[in-house]
Design a protein around this motif. Structure first.
Motif, PDB file in Angstrom:
ATOM      1  N   ASN A   1      57.848 107.217  41.684  1.00 51.22           N
ATOM      2  CA  ASN A   1      58.745 108.097  41.204  1.00 51.22           C
ATOM      3  C   ASN A   1      58.318 108.850  40.049  1.00 51.22           C
ATOM      4  OD1 ASN A   1      61.042 107.166  42.522  1.00 51.22           O
ATOM      5  ND2 ASN A   1      60.894 105.509  41.546  1.00 51.22           N
ATOM      6  N   GLY A   2      56.939 109.108  39.815  1.00 47.20           N
ATOM      7  CA  GLY A   2      56.142 109.780  38.734  1.00 47.20           C
ATOM      8  C   GLY A   2      57.143 111.038  38.279  1.00 47.20           C
ATOM      9  N   GLU A   3      57.113 111.827  39.133  1.00 49.75           N
ATOM     10  CA  GLU A   3      57.805 113.192  38.465  1.00 49.75           C
ATOM     11  C   GLU A   3      59.032 113.026  37.718  1.00 49.75           C
ATOM     12  OE1 GLU A   3      58.030 116.119  41.783  1.00 49.75           O
ATOM     13  OE2 GLU A   3      56.034 115.626  42.294  1.00 49.75           O
ATOM     14  N   GLU A   4      59.960 112.173  38.192  1.00 50.16           N
ATOM     15  CA  GLU A   4      61.221 111.816  37.502  1.00 50.16           C
ATOM     16  C   GLU A   4      61.129 111.064  36.198  1.00 50.16           C
ATOM     17  OE1 GLU A   4      64.559 111.882  40.774  1.00 50.16           O
ATOM     18  OE2 GLU A   4      62.612 111.073  41.463  1.00 50.16           O
ATOM     19  N   ILE A   5      60.249 110.268  36.209  1.00 50.75           N
ATOM     20  CA  ILE A   5      60.405 109.323  34.935  1.00 50.75           C
ATOM     21  C   ILE A   5      59.128 109.624  33.861  1.00 50.75           C
ATOM     22  CG2 ILE A   5      61.361 107.278  36.242  1.00 50.75           C
ATOM     23  CD1 ILE A   5      58.824 105.965  36.547  1.00 50.75           C
ATOM     24  N   LEU A   6      57.982 110.381  34.479  1.00 49.64           N
ATOM     25  CA  LEU A   6      57.148 110.641  33.562  1.00 49.64           C
ATOM     26  C   LEU A   6      57.460 111.424  32.260  1.00 49.64           C
ATOM     27  CD1 LEU A   6      53.966 111.358  35.877  1.00 49.64           C
ATOM     28  CD2 LEU A   6      54.102 109.447  34.095  1.00 49.64           C
ATOM     29  N   PRO A   7      58.290 112.352  32.270  1.00 46.81           N
ATOM     30  CA  PRO A   7      58.587 113.193  31.077  1.00 46.81           C
ATOM     31  C   PRO A   7      59.223 112.021  30.151  1.00 46.81           C
ATOM     32  CG  PRO A   7      59.447 114.302  33.186  1.00 46.81           C
ATOM     33  CD  PRO A   7      58.817 113.077  33.617  1.00 46.81           C
ATOM     34  N   GLY A   8      60.100 111.198  30.601  1.00 51.62           N
ATOM     35  CA  GLY A   8      60.622 110.243  29.796  1.00 51.62           C
ATOM     36  C   GLY A   8      59.723 109.245  29.029  1.00 51.62           C
ATOM     37  N   LEU A   9      58.739 108.745  30.026  1.00 47.63           N
ATOM     38  CA  LEU A   9      57.789 107.957  29.249  1.00 47.63           C
ATOM     39  C   LEU A   9      56.780 108.367  28.292  1.00 47.63           C
ATOM     40  CD1 LEU A   9      56.745 105.847  32.614  1.00 47.63           C
ATOM     41  CD2 LEU A   9      58.196 104.979  30.828  1.00 47.63           C
ATOM     42  N   ARG A  10      56.214 109.859  28.522  1.00 49.79           N
ATOM     43  CA  ARG A  10      55.537 110.480  27.724  1.00 49.79           C
ATOM     44  C   ARG A  10      56.116 110.676  26.294  1.00 49.79           C
ATOM     45  NH1 ARG A  10      50.980 111.118  29.464  1.00 49.79           N
ATOM     46  NH2 ARG A  10      50.724 112.040  31.656  1.00 49.79           N
ATOM     47  N   ARG A  11      57.538 110.437  26.325  1.00 49.85           N
ATOM     48  CA  ARG A  11      58.052 110.783  24.857  1.00 49.85           C
ATOM     49  C   ARG A  11      58.123 109.429  23.971  1.00 49.85           C
ATOM     50  NH1 ARG A  11      62.484 114.875  25.605  1.00 49.85           N
ATOM     51  NH2 ARG A  11      61.933 114.669  27.897  1.00 49.85           N
ATOM     52  N   ALA A  12      57.649 108.202  24.735  1.00 53.33           N
ATOM     53  CA  ALA A  12      57.908 106.899  23.994  1.00 53.33           C
ATOM     54  C   ALA A  12      56.992 106.904  22.732  1.00 53.33           C
ATOM     55  CB  ALA A  12      57.701 105.841  25.188  1.00 53.33           C
ATOM     56  N   LYS A  13      57.673 106.218  21.930  1.00 50.12           N
ATOM     57  CA  LYS A  13      56.930 106.338  20.447  1.00 50.12           C
ATOM     58  C   LYS A  13      56.189 105.063  20.336  1.00 50.12           C
ATOM     59  CE  LYS A  13      60.221 109.463  18.190  1.00 50.12           C
ATOM     60  NZ  LYS A  13      61.545 109.152  17.593  1.00 50.12           N
ATOM     61  N   PHE A  14      56.580 104.159  21.067  1.00 50.99           N
ATOM     62  CA  PHE A  14      55.853 102.770  20.755  1.00 50.99           C
ATOM     63  C   PHE A  14      55.554 102.127  22.179  1.00 50.99           C
ATOM     64  CE2 PHE A  14      59.101 102.814  17.311  1.00 50.99           C
ATOM     65  CZ  PHE A  14      58.152 102.314  16.254  1.00 50.99           C
ATOM     66  N   LEU A  15      54.391 101.510  22.131  1.00 48.77           N
ATOM     67  CA  LEU A  15      53.750 101.186  23.411  1.00 48.77           C
ATOM     68  C   LEU A  15      53.638  99.259  22.760  1.00 48.77           C
ATOM     69  CD1 LEU A  15      52.526  99.936  25.979  1.00 48.77           C
ATOM     70  CD2 LEU A  15      50.485 100.889  25.244  1.00 48.77           C
ATOM     71  N   VAL A  16      54.410  98.267  23.316  1.00 47.02           N
ATOM     72  CA  VAL A  16      54.019  96.821  22.852  1.00 47.02           C
ATOM     73  C   VAL A  16      53.199  96.092  24.001  1.00 47.02           C
ATOM     74  CG1 VAL A  16      55.072  94.750  22.375  1.00 47.02           C
ATOM     75  CG2 VAL A  16      56.102  96.810  21.402  1.00 47.02           C
ATOM     76  N   LEU A  17      52.276  95.669  23.565  1.00 46.96           N
ATOM     77  CA  LEU A  17      51.456  94.909  24.656  1.00 46.96           C
ATOM     78  C   LEU A  17      51.746  93.327  24.087  1.00 46.96           C
ATOM     79  CD1 LEU A  17      48.234  96.729  25.235  1.00 46.96           C
ATOM     80  CD2 LEU A  17      50.146  97.003  26.508  1.00 46.96           C
ATOM     81  N   ASP A  18      52.678  92.967  25.095  1.00 47.49           N
ATOM     82  CA  ASP A  18      53.061  91.319  24.524  1.00 47.49           C
ATOM     83  C   ASP A  18      52.133  90.333  25.281  1.00 47.49           C
ATOM     84  OD1 ASP A  18      54.723  88.971  23.510  1.00 47.49           O
ATOM     85  OD2 ASP A  18      55.490  88.903  25.605  1.00 47.49           O
ATOM     86  N   GLU A  19      51.617  89.181  24.737  1.00 44.26           N
ATOM     87  CA  GLU A  19      50.758  88.421  25.358  1.00 44.26           C
ATOM     88  C   GLU A  19      49.558  89.170  25.890  1.00 44.26           C
ATOM     89  OE1 GLU A  19      51.060  85.085  25.549  1.00 44.26           O
ATOM     90  OE2 GLU A  19      53.205  84.936  25.010  1.00 44.26           O
ATOM     91  N   ALA A  20      49.039  89.882  25.029  1.00 43.53           N
ATOM     92  CA  ALA A  20      47.938  91.081  25.194  1.00 43.53           C
ATOM     93  C   ALA A  20      46.812  90.281  25.803  1.00 43.53           C
ATOM     94  CB  ALA A  20      47.588  91.605  23.939  1.00 43.53           C
ATOM     95  N   ASP A  21      46.420  89.091  25.511  1.00 38.81           N
ATOM     96  CA  ASP A  21      45.007  88.519  26.037  1.00 38.81           C
ATOM     97  C   ASP A  21      45.256  88.727  27.644  1.00 38.81           C
ATOM     98  OD1 ASP A  21      47.022  86.649  25.574  1.00 38.81           O
ATOM     99  OD2 ASP A  21      45.494  85.033  25.563  1.00 38.81           O
ATOM    100  N   ARG A  22      46.464  88.148  28.060  1.00 37.44           N
ATOM    101  CA  ARG A  22      46.878  87.959  29.389  1.00 37.44           C
ATOM    102  C   ARG A  22      46.725  89.489  30.144  1.00 37.44           C
ATOM    103  NH1 ARG A  22      49.894  84.080  32.202  1.00 37.44           N
ATOM    104  NH2 ARG A  22      50.611  85.294  33.689  1.00 37.44           N
ATOM    105  N   LEU A  23      47.418  90.381  29.467  1.00 44.01           N
ATOM    106  CA  LEU A  23      47.367  91.825  29.844  1.00 44.01           C
ATOM    107  C   LEU A  23      46.047  92.205  30.107  1.00 44.01           C
ATOM    108  CD1 LEU A  23      50.598  93.233  28.045  1.00 44.01           C
ATOM    109  CD2 LEU A  23      50.539  92.478  30.478  1.00 44.01           C
ATOM    110  N   LEU A  24      45.368  92.131  29.244  1.00 45.87           N
ATOM    111  CA  LEU A  24      43.977  92.749  29.360  1.00 45.87           C
ATOM    112  C   LEU A  24      43.093  92.110  30.112  1.00 45.87           C
ATOM    113  CD1 LEU A  24      43.621  93.443  25.456  1.00 45.87           C
ATOM    114  CD2 LEU A  24      44.040  95.067  27.186  1.00 45.87           C
ATOM    115  N   SER A  25      43.348  90.974  31.060  1.00 47.54           N
ATOM    116  CA  SER A  25      42.555  90.252  32.086  1.00 47.54           C
ATOM    117  C   SER A  25      42.514  91.104  33.104  1.00 47.54           C
ATOM    118  CB  SER A  25      43.263  88.922  32.220  1.00 47.54           C
ATOM    119  OG  SER A  25      44.328  89.160  33.207  1.00 47.54           O
ATOM    120  N   SER A  26      41.308  90.861  33.825  1.00 46.88           N
ATOM    121  CA  SER A  26      40.917  91.785  34.747  1.00 46.88           C
ATOM    122  C   SER A  26      42.133  92.229  35.943  1.00 46.88           C
ATOM    123  CB  SER A  26      39.941  91.333  35.528  1.00 46.88           C
ATOM    124  OG  SER A  26      39.755  90.280  36.083  1.00 46.88           O
TER     125      SER A  26
END
Ligand code: AMP
Length: 445
Positions: A137-162
């Motif tokens: 659904n990129g076209e419809e949701i990308l404009p909204g996401l692009r304006r987000a001011k914060f990105l949180v990576l919770d449990e970042a060690d797991r998220l950054l795993s391959s």
């Protein structure tokens, strides 16, 4: 120290007071001011230290100053954590009308897609499903996401795993570039890949990253946790587990039993149920609705025991848990830290008991080294009592449990999923091939 002295507005402090939170925890004291000041932040925190509020409170306070569109995207590795984080956002933002949207796998996509298109204020997601949404659904949701001011990576060690790398890249790629948003990274274990991010030079126009790291001599194990082990022959694990759970000191305690594999979780749950202990399980082979129901039953103390794989070892906050039992020992000492962190949360007392067999000795030594403590031997169980009274009925219950699983076709879901995944891969390879042929043809004509 109060929440207002950290820079949070009085209404937020009031809101926290309503949920009995009056004094900031160490991570909150350290991270809230720099987040309000617009800095990127890396927070290393003990399990149960209050890290969710450390990022949620300043983000909601900032959003309330300028309540428009998607303000923040929170990525977390498991579906249950996403739901739990969304609950905390809802509690803190109830008075100011925040809208959150949970985007997770295992639930129907249509409603989530619709909610996302309606520009919620905070999106709390697992990377796999948010990446699917972006791809379809990129076209419809990308404009909204692009304006987000914060990105949180919770449990970042797991998220950054391959295993999550591709989906994570798709999600992050859909947001504004790093210099146009704040990145907040939280993790209980500060790994080298997390530390590497901290060492990157600040981007032009950005303040330096704020880092709150647990001091190296401080281990991520709560001081109110008692850790012990029980040395047992591996083929009688179930009987010892039953003996611990039914010991007179433990019959009223709620417990999480950790296992290493989904089939073991299912077998142990069925065995305990047959032995009349109210038990639910949580593992990746259960449909999402069942996972949510099982957790709700455990939280409400309808079930006393939760048998879980490491799906439940990270971040889950269930205040009632008094005991964590490691039915099997995890290969990674960090997983041990996450598992036992499910009890003794926010200053409460708790205990962990690890069933150690002959093959587990080196694993336990690695864990003791990691946590910097020797475990005590659990002294409440009498071997003769287990052999004479418990072994036979528990073995019979286990045999019946295994036969029931066979009858119910346990494991079929995984096979079907695997088949679907292979078909999807084959289809996308075919499309790529076609495109390649088409390009070649065009080039030669
Ligand atoms: P977390 O580490 O975010 O999973 O939080 C663990 C638990 O601590 C949650 O139940 C929170 O509601 C609670 N908590 C968070 N901050 C505080 C605080 N400052 N004082 C007391 N409890 C807190």
């Amino acid at each position: 120290m109060s929440f207002t002295s950290l820079g949070l507005p009085p209404w937020m402090a009031e809101c926290l007071k309503n949920i009995a939170i009056t004094k900031p925890s160490a991570i909150q004291e350290a991270c809230i001011p720099p987040i309000l000041d617009g800095r990127d932040c890396i927070g290393g925190a003990k399990t149960g230290s209050g890290k969710t509020i450390a990022f949620a409170a300043p983000m909601i306070a900032k959003w309330a100053e300028d309540p428009f569109g998607i303000c923040g995207v929170v990525l977390t590795p498991t579906r249950e954590l996403a739901i739990q984080i969304a609950d905390q956002f809802a509690a803190l933002g109830s008075g100011v009308g925040i809208k959150t949207c949970v985007v997770i796998g295992g639930v129907e996509m249509t409603k989530q897609s619709r909610d996302l298109k309606e520009k919620p204020h905070f999106v709390i997601a697992t990377p796999g499903r948010l990446a699917d949404e972006i791809r379809s659904n990129g076209e419809e949701i990308l404009p909204g996401l692009r304006r987000a001011k914060f990105l949180v990576l919770d449990e970042a060690d797991r998220l950054l795993s391959s295993s999550m790398a591709d989906d994570l890249a798709t999600c992050i790629g859909a947001l504004a570039p790093p210099e146009k948003r704040q990145t907040l990274l939280f993790t209980a274990t500060v790994t080298d890949s997390v530390r590497a991010l901290k060492n990157q030079a600040p981007k032009a126009g950005k303040k330096p990253v704020f880092v709150h790291e647990v001091a190296s001599d401080e281990v991520a194990i709560p001081a109110t946790l008692t850790q012990s082990y029980l040395f047992i022959p591996s083929y009688v694990r179930d009987a010892y587990l039953y003996s611990i759970l039914t010991h007179e000191d433990n019959t009223s305690k709620s417990a999480i039993v950790f296992v290493n594999r989904t089939a073991t979780a299912e077998q142990v749950r069925r065995t305990l149920e047959k032995m009349e202990i109210k038990t639910v399980s949580l593992h990746s082979e259960m449909p999402q609705r069942e996972r949510i129901n099982a957790l709700a039953k455990f939280r409400a103390e309808v079930a006393r025991v939760l048998v879980a794989t490491d799906v439940a070892s990270r971040g889950l906050d269930i205040p009632v848990v008094e005991m964590v039992i490691n039915f099997e020992i995890p290969a990674d000492p960090d997983d041990y830290v996450h598992r036992v962190g499910r009890t003794a949360r926010a200053g409460r007392r708790g205990e962990s008991i690890s069933l150690v067999s002959e093959q587990d000795v080196t694993l336990i030594q690695g864990i003791e080294e990691r946590v910097g403590q020797k475990m005590e031997q659990y002294g409440k169980i009498d071997d003769d009592d287990v052999v004479n009274n418990t072994l036979r009925p528990v073995s019979m219950a286990k045999r019946e449990a295994i036969m029931d699983m066979d009858r119910d076709g346990f494991g079929e879901l995984r096979k079907t999923r695997e088949k679907k995944r292979r078909l999807k891969e084959a289809a996308s390879a075919a499309v790529k091939n076609e495109k390649k042929k088409h390009r070649k043809k065009k080039g030669s004509s």
